[in-house]
Design an enzyme around this catalytic site. Structure first.
Site, PDB file in Angstrom:
ATOM      1  N   THR A 126      -7.693  -4.360  -0.312  1.00 60.20           N
ATOM      2  CA  THR A 126      -6.282  -4.568   0.435  1.00 60.20           C
ATOM      3  C   THR A 126      -6.166  -3.487   1.595  1.00 60.20           C
ATOM      4  O   THR A 126      -6.445  -2.360   1.373  1.00 60.20           O
ATOM      5  CB  THR A 126      -5.138  -4.422  -0.358  1.00 60.20           C
ATOM      6  OG1 THR A 126      -3.780  -4.125   0.287  1.00 60.20           O
ATOM      7  CG2 THR A 126      -4.992  -3.220  -1.535  1.00 60.20           C
ATOM      8  N   ASP A 128      -3.213  -2.442   2.326  1.00 60.86           N
ATOM      9  CA  ASP A 128      -2.307  -1.727   2.183  1.00 60.86           C
ATOM     10  C   ASP A 128      -2.645  -0.388   1.296  1.00 60.86           C
ATOM     11  O   ASP A 128      -1.540   0.450   1.214  1.00 60.86           O
ATOM     12  CB  ASP A 128      -1.149  -2.622   1.243  1.00 60.86           C
ATOM     13  CG  ASP A 128      -0.351  -3.876   1.892  1.00 60.86           C
ATOM     14  OD1 ASP A 128      -0.645  -3.886   3.064  1.00 60.86           O
ATOM     15  OD2 ASP A 128       0.448  -4.366   1.232  1.00 60.86           O
ATOM     16  N   ARG A 163      13.985   4.842  25.511  1.00 61.67           N
ATOM     17  CA  ARG A 163      14.582   3.868  24.448  1.00 61.67           C
ATOM     18  C   ARG A 163      14.038   4.480  23.071  1.00 61.67           C
ATOM     19  O   ARG A 163      13.208   5.295  22.898  1.00 61.67           O
ATOM     20  CB  ARG A 163      13.604   2.738  24.779  1.00 61.67           C
ATOM     21  CG  ARG A 163      14.317   1.901  25.869  1.00 61.67           C
ATOM     22  CD  ARG A 163      13.531   0.579  25.997  1.00 61.67           C
ATOM     23  NE  ARG A 163      13.804  -0.382  27.046  1.00 61.67           N
ATOM     24  CZ  ARG A 163      13.332  -1.004  27.714  1.00 61.67           C
ATOM     25  NH1 ARG A 163      11.925  -1.369  27.569  1.00 61.67           N
ATOM     26  NH2 ARG A 163      14.007  -1.978  28.379  1.00 61.67           N
ATOM     27  N   MET A 170       2.351  -3.503   8.204  1.00 68.27           N
ATOM     28  CA  MET A 170       2.279  -4.188   6.828  1.00 68.27           C
ATOM     29  C   MET A 170       2.468  -2.981   5.760  1.00 68.27           C
ATOM     30  O   MET A 170       2.334  -1.713   6.256  1.00 68.27           O
ATOM     31  CB  MET A 170       0.928  -4.931   6.770  1.00 68.27           C
ATOM     32  CG  MET A 170       1.166  -6.101   7.545  1.00 68.27           C
ATOM     33  SD  MET A 170      -0.313  -7.154   7.132  1.00 68.27           S
ATOM     34  CE  MET A 170       0.188  -8.710   7.929  1.00 68.27           C
ATOM     35  N   GLY A 171       2.571  -3.306   4.515  1.00 70.85           N
ATOM     36  CA  GLY A 171       2.964  -2.443   3.410  1.00 70.85           C
ATOM     37  C   GLY A 171       4.092  -2.897   2.595  1.00 70.85           C
ATOM     38  O   GLY A 171       5.291  -3.048   2.910  1.00 70.85           O
ATOM     39  N   ARG A 172       3.678  -3.945   1.767  1.00 71.61           N
ATOM     40  CA  ARG A 172       4.418  -4.662   0.985  1.00 71.61           C
ATOM     41  C   ARG A 172       5.401  -3.895  -0.192  1.00 71.61           C
ATOM     42  O   ARG A 172       6.340  -3.953   0.003  1.00 71.61           O
ATOM     43  CB  ARG A 172       3.660  -6.000   0.290  1.00 71.61           C
ATOM     44  CG  ARG A 172       4.615  -6.698  -0.621  1.00 71.61           C
ATOM     45  CD  ARG A 172       3.600  -7.964  -1.037  1.00 71.61           C
ATOM     46  NE  ARG A 172       3.361  -8.806  -0.073  1.00 71.61           N
ATOM     47  CZ  ARG A 172       4.278  -9.701   0.106  1.00 71.61           C
ATOM     48  NH1 ARG A 172       5.570  -9.905  -0.685  1.00 71.61           N
ATOM     49  NH2 ARG A 172       4.158 -10.766   1.168  1.00 71.61           N
TER      50      ARG A 172
HETATM   51  O1  F6P Z   1      -1.226  -7.485   1.000  1.00 70.62           O
HETATM   52  C1  F6P Z   1      -1.885  -7.518   2.159  1.00 70.62           C
HETATM   53  C2  F6P Z   1      -0.801  -7.916   3.215  1.00 70.62           C
HETATM   54  O2  F6P Z   1      -1.349  -7.814   4.478  1.00 70.62           O
HETATM   55  C3  F6P Z   1       0.499  -7.510   2.962  1.00 70.62           C
HETATM   56  O3  F6P Z   1       0.637  -6.371   3.616  1.00 70.62           O
HETATM   57  C4  F6P Z   1       1.431  -8.574   3.665  1.00 70.62           C
HETATM   58  O4  F6P Z   1       2.834  -8.568   3.030  1.00 70.62           O
HETATM   59  C5  F6P Z   1       0.543  -9.928   3.307  1.00 70.62           C
HETATM   60  O5  F6P Z   1      -0.571  -9.334   3.053  1.00 70.62           O
HETATM   61  C6  F6P Z   1       0.759 -10.881   4.130  1.00 70.62           C
HETATM   62  O6  F6P Z   1       0.344 -12.048   3.676  1.00 70.62           O
HETATM   63  P1  F6P Z   1       0.044 -13.388   4.579  1.00 70.62           P
HETATM   64  O7  F6P Z   1      -1.191 -13.145   5.457  1.00 70.62           O
HETATM   65  O8  F6P Z   1      -0.373 -14.518   3.681  1.00 70.62           O
HETATM   66  O9  F6P Z   1       1.162 -13.709   5.491  1.00 70.62           O
END
Ligand code: F6P
Length: 344
Positions: A126, A128, A163, A170-172
């Site tokens: 991952t 993340d 600005r 990313m980072g769910r």
């Molecule tokens: O889990 C990895 C990830 O890149 C997350 O950070 C993100 O929310 C998700 O995958 C995005 O997934 P997709 O490519 O299906 O939109």
């Protein structure tokens, strides 16, 4: 000698091809043959893919994406067919065991198949970096490098225009990318999923910074960061994948609006999105992916199943796949505190 099935599941990640190449090279050297299932579990269920050889995996080490394709197909969902359908997909290609390369969802399926008696060796993946059981996953360093370069570029334009620039990364569930890239790029505010933010505090911080003579600011935000309840409203996408995860992206839109309205500072946002998942892996990720691949093939050769390979310190080890499942790994408070020294 065994016939090993390989698949890549979930979101792609720089380094997947390096793992595939390493598994193939080590397993061939041990006398095994390999079949690459295409598009994750979808390929297994359909028995679809191709033979993997030294020749057709040559030259893929630095390539992003995955030569096998990926999907978020879940064999245990509705009409997926479960373990029996997977068994049929293995039988269709005379495959004896599986090496699935994937994140929590793919490894969750692998753990369940293992409980049902199918031999599997998992490889964690991952960008993340939020999988438990391993200190790092390949792809993470690459994403951090890409995000850091973006912050460097945003800095020069922020400064030229006085600005506030907001960068969404990313980072769910975890703020590893935001915190690492934010620290590497010298961000003035970092917002992560682990710490719901108060928009008033963010704006107050920006005002203090500007009152002390600075004329611009960089805010880095994880896509999964959330405002404290009742502070600002953000629109969810309402779309979920086969594993029930909502499609994220867009917190930066709300931040751009709110910061500009509340502070009067001109604010612009950038959503980095899938740029972070594309392209060639860094040397660190190529090495980690290669070591993971060799270790997975070694475990398979030795008949050690139900495990995944993992990085602990500088060592590659085997841990039960179940260690990666459940609650995600999150950012250490001490790491965030170190990054926060430079806010302001
Ligand atoms: O889990 C990895 C990830 O890149 C997350 O950070 C993100 O929310 C998700 O995958 C995005 O997934 P997709 O490519 O299906 O939109």
């Amino acid at each position: 000698m065994a016939r090993i099935g390989v698949l890549t599941g979930g979101g792609d990640c720089p380094g997947l091809n390096a793992v595939i190449r390493a598994v193939v090279r080590k397993a061939l050297a041990d006398g095994h043959s390999l079949f690459g299932y295409t598009y994750g579990w979808a390929g297994v269920l359909g028995g679809e893919g191709r033979e993997l050889t030294k020749e057709n995996t040559a030259g893929i080490l630095p390539r992003g994406g995955t030569i096998l394709g990926s999907s978020r197909t879940n064999p245990f969902k509705e009409d997926g067919g479960g373990a029996e359908a997977v068994r049929a997909g293995l039988a269709a290609q005379s495959v004896d065991l599986l090496i699935p390369i994937g994140g929590e969802d793919t490894l969750g399926v692998a753990a369940r198949l293992s409980r049902e008696g199918i031999p599997v060796v998992g490889v964690p993946k991952t960008i993340d970096n939020d999988l438990k059981g391993t200190d790092y996953t390949f792809g993470f360093q690459t994403a951090v490098q890409i995000a850091t370069e973006a912050i460097d570029r945003l800095h020069t334009t922020a400064e030229s225009h006085n600005r506030v620039l907001v960068l969404e990364v990313m980072g769910r569930h975890a703020g590893f990318i935001a915190a690492h890239a934010g620290m590497a790029g010298g961000a003035d505010v970092i917002l992560v999923p682990e710490r719901p933010f108060d928009i008033d505090e963010v704006c107050e911080h920006l005002r203090r910074r500007h009152a002390s003579g600075r004329t611009f600011s960089i805010v880095v935000v994880s896509e999964g960061a959330t405002p404290r309840e009742g502070t600002i409203t953000t629109a969810g996408s309402g779309q979920v994948d086969a594993f029930g995860h909502e499609r994220l992206g867009g917190i930066a839109v709300a931040l751009e609006r709110e910061i500009e309205e509340r502070t009067g500072y001109e604010t612009r946002m950038t959503i980095l999105g899938h740029v972070q998942r594309g392209g060639t892996p860094t040397a660190f990720d190529r090495v980690l992916a290669t070591r993971f691949g060799v270790a997975a093939a070694t475990a398979a050769d030795a008949g050690r199943f139900g495990v995944m390979v993992a990085l602990r310190g500088t060592e590659i080890v085997e841990v039960p796949i179940t260690e990666a499942l459940g609650a995600p790994k999150t950012l250490d408070d001490r790491f965030y505190a170190d990054a926060a020294v430079f806010f302001g």
